[in-house]
Motif scaffolding. Structure first.
Motif, PDB file in Angstrom:
ATOM      1  N   TYR A 170      28.352 -24.086 -63.485  1.00 10.85           N
ATOM      2  CA  TYR A 170      28.083 -23.882 -64.909  1.00 10.85           C
ATOM      3  C   TYR A 170      26.733 -24.475 -65.295  1.00 10.85           C
ATOM      4  O   TYR A 170      25.980 -23.873 -66.072  1.00 10.85           O
ATOM      5  CB  TYR A 170      29.182 -24.538 -65.759  1.00 10.85           C
ATOM      6  CG  TYR A 170      30.581 -24.030 -65.520  1.00 10.85           C
ATOM      7  CD1 TYR A 170      30.812 -22.785 -64.942  1.00 10.85           C
ATOM      8  CD2 TYR A 170      31.687 -24.799 -65.875  1.00 10.85           C
ATOM      9  CE1 TYR A 170      32.104 -22.332 -64.727  1.00 10.85           C
ATOM     10  CE2 TYR A 170      32.977 -24.345 -65.667  1.00 10.85           C
ATOM     11  CZ  TYR A 170      33.177 -23.119 -65.079  1.00 10.85           C
ATOM     12  OH  TYR A 170      34.456 -22.657 -64.860  1.00 10.85           O
ATOM     13  N   ILE A 214      30.981 -18.997 -72.010  1.00  6.77           N
ATOM     14  CA  ILE A 214      31.245 -17.573 -71.793  1.00  6.77           C
ATOM     15  C   ILE A 214      30.350 -16.706 -72.669  1.00  6.77           C
ATOM     16  O   ILE A 214      29.803 -15.696 -72.219  1.00  6.77           O
ATOM     17  CB  ILE A 214      32.729 -17.248 -72.046  1.00  6.77           C
ATOM     18  CG1 ILE A 214      33.587 -17.843 -70.928  1.00  6.77           C
ATOM     19  CG2 ILE A 214      32.954 -15.745 -72.141  1.00  6.77           C
ATOM     20  CD1 ILE A 214      33.233 -17.355 -69.539  1.00  6.77           C
ATOM     21  N   TYR A 258      35.517 -10.151 -71.004  1.00  5.48           N
ATOM     22  CA  TYR A 258      35.407 -11.599 -71.164  1.00  5.48           C
ATOM     23  C   TYR A 258      36.007 -12.088 -72.481  1.00  5.48           C
ATOM     24  O   TYR A 258      36.777 -13.036 -72.531  1.00  5.48           O
ATOM     25  CB  TYR A 258      33.937 -12.008 -71.127  1.00  5.48           C
ATOM     26  CG  TYR A 258      33.445 -12.473 -69.778  1.00  5.48           C
ATOM     27  CD1 TYR A 258      34.222 -13.301 -68.975  1.00  5.48           C
ATOM     28  CD2 TYR A 258      32.187 -12.108 -69.318  1.00  5.48           C
ATOM     29  CE1 TYR A 258      33.760 -13.731 -67.742  1.00  5.48           C
ATOM     30  CE2 TYR A 258      31.717 -12.536 -68.092  1.00  5.48           C
ATOM     31  CZ  TYR A 258      32.502 -13.353 -67.311  1.00  5.48           C
ATOM     32  OH  TYR A 258      32.051 -13.786 -66.102  1.00  5.48           O
ATOM     33  N   GLU A 279      34.949 -17.140 -65.105  1.00  4.15           N
ATOM     34  CA  GLU A 279      33.625 -16.603 -64.774  1.00  4.15           C
ATOM     35  C   GLU A 279      33.663 -15.686 -63.555  1.00  4.15           C
ATOM     36  O   GLU A 279      32.677 -15.020 -63.243  1.00  4.15           O
ATOM     37  CB  GLU A 279      32.647 -17.752 -64.522  1.00  4.15           C
ATOM     38  CG  GLU A 279      32.925 -18.584 -63.286  1.00  4.15           C
ATOM     39  CD  GLU A 279      33.995 -19.649 -63.474  1.00  4.15           C
ATOM     40  OE1 GLU A 279      34.289 -20.372 -62.506  1.00  4.15           O
ATOM     41  OE2 GLU A 279      34.548 -19.768 -64.594  1.00  4.15           O
ATOM     42  N   TYR A 302      27.082 -17.027 -70.815  1.00  2.00           N
ATOM     43  CA  TYR A 302      27.124 -16.495 -69.451  1.00  2.00           C
ATOM     44  C   TYR A 302      27.148 -14.972 -69.441  1.00  2.00           C
ATOM     45  O   TYR A 302      26.616 -14.339 -68.520  1.00  2.00           O
ATOM     46  CB  TYR A 302      28.362 -17.047 -68.755  1.00  2.00           C
ATOM     47  CG  TYR A 302      28.421 -16.853 -67.264  1.00  2.00           C
ATOM     48  CD1 TYR A 302      27.522 -17.494 -66.420  1.00  2.00           C
ATOM     49  CD2 TYR A 302      29.413 -16.063 -66.685  1.00  2.00           C
ATOM     50  CE1 TYR A 302      27.597 -17.349 -65.044  1.00  2.00           C
ATOM     51  CE2 TYR A 302      29.506 -15.913 -65.308  1.00  2.00           C
ATOM     52  CZ  TYR A 302      28.599 -16.559 -64.498  1.00  2.00           C
ATOM     53  OH  TYR A 302      28.678 -16.404 -63.133  1.00  2.00           O
TER      54      TYR A 302
END
Length: 459
Positions: free
Chosen positions: A366, A69, A233, A213, A72
């Motif tokens: 991922y 995360i 997030y 996500e 990302y």
């Protein structure tokens, strides 16, 4: 001569999404997408690994999600596009990479929806045995398809409400069963299958966090995405890690954990063990437990429809699926298409099979996302990165390695389901080439304009 075609957003008045979401909506969408993982599905991991074995798998997966995360988010804020990993992989590595990432993301979200629907049906059946699991699952599909078509702000406000209730209920659950926790129960027969069980349990550990996500799918509908997406997030991740570990550890210590390894309603069953199944509080808790499942069910429909919308808009799926409803400004055909897939899955699979298929899609996505991050760092060093990956390159590398380990473990322990997944990918790639989509160039799109805050700014 090689076919060349541009897919442009300019003038596409029927493909505009409203920018209405704030950080609280993002927290609610992210937690709401995931929180059903605390209510069911993870307990199947005990059957594969035992309590300690599954705890090890969960801690490994938690490390993957924390590193993922915080990596990302660099992609999400730099390229705020409804296509998520599809958009990032396309920009980094071209059409085929975009196809792989987009396909994996579709499998991730489209199959998470029927898995949650099964559990919703099981919860209702627990409360009212005369109500069948499958009819309930189909009913929830129809209701939430209608809700998502009605408007993103309306559905996002609903997400805030239902997610707060779901989090509150888990806190109540923890408070009720906590005093009954016994370490001897949790450590009884802790790793019946040894270290191989840890790897077999990985997909069910991923289920704890799968779909966080999905916030990327609504990036185009976020106000000030480069500031608000990281806030959403990070707050969601902290919430989910604390809840996942608390629920899993405490539940494993109240009784013989093997009683809870094969059911779709472990939390009501656990409450029933502590308070007695005849207790009115047990029934009340099971009723409230529907909130957590509904939150995730609603969220996965929202996220999967945006993935279908984005891939259709880019020409990777039938163009009609990118049509936005003139009244509600939502991609109604994309939402309906996801509903059809969910209906088919409900009639053909089991909860465990659907979870594994969804998780396999997630980990492949991922892997593609982290590879895209590394490629874009070299390919576009000057791209605006409002929230650079923390501890680069260590965090994205850790996330990539653990995701690959999860993918290999899933394929090894679930070969038939994995074969279906990759056969679908090969078929999609074949159709992709036959239609000449690998020669289509996507331009003038948020995929290629890091300064764009969303599609509404391009039109």
């Amino acid at each position: 001569m090689e076919k060349s075609q541009e897919i442009s957003e300019n003038g596409a008045a029927g493909q505009q999404l409203k920018k209405v979401l704030k950080p609280v909506h993002l927290w609610a969408i992210a937690v709401g997408l995931v929180i059903s993982g605390e209510y069911f599905g993870w307990n199947l991991g005990w059957g594969a690994a035992g309590t300690i074995g599954f705890l090890i798998a969960t801690l490994l997966v938690t490390v993957m999600y924390v590193t993922f995360i915080f990596s990302y988010t660099e992609l999400t804020t730099s390229i705020p596009h409804a296509g998520g990993a599809f958009a990032y992989a396309y920009r980094a590595m071209g059409p085929f990479a975009g196809l792989i990432a987009g396909y994996a993301t579709l499998i991730d979200f489209l199959f998470a929806t029927p898995a949650i629907a099964f559990s919703l049906g099981a919860y209702l059946h627990f409360l009212h045995p005369q109500i069948g699991v499958l009819p309930s699952a189909l009913f929830f599909n129809v209701v939430f398809i209608i809700l998502n078509i009605s408007g993103v702000k309306e559905s996002a406000n609903f997400s805030v409400f239902i997610t707060i209730l779901a989090v509150f209920e888990l806190l109540v659950y923890i408070g009720i069963i906590g005093p009954s926790f016994k370490i001897d129960n949790f450590t009884a027969n802790p790793m019946p299958f040894g270290w191989s069980g840890v790897f077999a349990g990985l997909p069910f550990a991923v289920w704890f966090y799968l779909a966080i996500e999905g916030v990327a799918m609504v990036a185009e509908e976020v106000k000030d995405p480069k500031k608000n997406i990281p806030r959403g997030y990070i707050s969601a991740l902290i919430t989910l890690v604390l809840l996942a570990l608390s629920v899993m550890i405490l539940t494993g210590g109240i009784t013989d954990w093997r009683k809870l390894t094969s059911i779709d309603y472990p939390l009501p069953e656990a409450i029933g063990i502590v308070l007695g199944k005849a207790s009115g509080l047990t029934k009340v808790f099971a009723s409230i437990g529907l909130f957590g499942l509904i939150a995730s069910f609603h969220g996965t429909i929202l996220a999967s429809s945006r993935q279908v919308f984005a891939m259709a808009r880019a020409g990777y799926l039938p163009k009609g699926l990118s049509t936005v409803n003139k009244k509600f400004k939502t991609p109604h055909w994309a939402i309906l298409a996801g509903g059809v897939i969910s209906f088919i899955a409900l009639f053909t699979g089991t909860t465990g099979q659907i979870i594994i298929l969804s998780v396999l899609g997630a980990v492949v996505m991922y892997v593609m996302a982290m590879i895209s991050l590394f490629v874009l760092r070299k390919k576009e060093p000057l791209m605006q990165r409002p929230f650079p990956a923390i501890f680069y390159p260590v965090f994205p590398a850790v996330a990539l390695v653990i995701a690959v380990v999860c993918m290999v473990a899933i394929v090894y322990y679930n070969f038939t389901i994995s074969l279906i997944f990759f056969a679908g990918l090969i078929l999609a790639a074949a159709i992709f080439v036959m239609l000449g989509k690998h020669k289509v160039k996507i331009t003038n799109d948020a995929l290629l304009d890091e300064t764009a805050g969303g599609i509404s700014e391009l039109i």
